[in-house]
Design a protein around this motif. Structure first.
Motif, PDB file in Angstrom:
ATOM      1  N   ASN A  17      56.681  33.680   9.761  1.00 52.60           N
ATOM      2  CA  ASN A  17      56.504  36.004   9.698  1.00 52.60           C
ATOM      3  C   ASN A  17      55.882  36.258   9.548  1.00 52.60           C
ATOM      4  N   THR A  32      56.365  29.826  25.865  1.00 48.53           N
ATOM      5  CA  THR A  32      56.454  29.855  24.936  1.00 48.53           C
ATOM      6  C   THR A  32      57.752  29.642  24.372  1.00 48.53           C
ATOM      7  N   ARG A  37      56.287  36.848  13.937  1.00 50.68           N
ATOM      8  CA  ARG A  37      56.602  38.027  14.531  1.00 50.68           C
ATOM      9  C   ARG A  37      55.393  39.315  14.866  1.00 50.68           C
ATOM     10  N   THR A  40      55.425  38.893  18.176  1.00 52.55           N
ATOM     11  CA  THR A  40      56.421  39.746  18.905  1.00 52.55           C
ATOM     12  C   THR A  40      56.324  41.258  18.359  1.00 52.55           C
ATOM     13  N   ILE A  46      60.002  40.625  24.121  1.00 58.74           N
ATOM     14  CA  ILE A  46      60.464  39.264  23.868  1.00 58.74           C
ATOM     15  C   ILE A  46      60.924  38.342  24.896  1.00 58.74           C
ATOM     16  N   GLU A  47      61.586  38.992  25.596  1.00 54.19           N
ATOM     17  CA  GLU A  47      62.674  38.285  26.800  1.00 54.19           C
ATOM     18  C   GLU A  47      61.447  37.328  27.839  1.00 54.19           C
ATOM     19  N   MET A  49      58.771  37.198  27.343  1.00 58.75           N
ATOM     20  CA  MET A  49      57.316  36.567  27.110  1.00 58.75           C
ATOM     21  C   MET A  49      58.207  34.479  26.757  1.00 58.75           C
ATOM     22  N   TYR A  50      59.496  34.614  26.658  1.00 58.37           N
ATOM     23  CA  TYR A  50      59.949  33.615  26.596  1.00 58.37           C
ATOM     24  C   TYR A  50      59.843  32.934  27.874  1.00 58.37           C
TER      25      TYR A  50
END
Length: 72
Positions: A17, A32, A37, A40, A46-47, A49-50
């Motif tokens: 990070n 992903t 970091r 992100t 971020i949610e 992205m996943y």
């Protein structure tokens, strides 16, 4: 597998990070698995992205990129 990868990366997370360069780990299914970091901070949500496939989240595409040199 995703949980194991997060745990393994988590041990070195502070080092990964702290990199100024973006680092992202993407599974063979184009999901992903982990992002440092730099990623992100740059992309924020971020949610999402996943949840989304990498090509959908990062490029807005409905299909994988045709030039995937990094896929092994």
């Amino acid at each position: 597998m995703k949980e194991n990868l997060k745990l393994n990366v988590g041990k070195d997370g502070s080092i990964l990070n702290s990199l100024a360069d973006a680092l992202i780990i993407i599974g063979r299914d184009m999901q992903t698995l982990w992002a440092n970091r730099t990623i992100t901070d740059a992309y924020g949500n971020i949610e999402e992205m996943y949840k989304k496939k990498c090509y959908k989240f990062f490029y807005g595409l409905d299909e994988p990129c045709t030039d995937r040199k990094s896929v092994v």
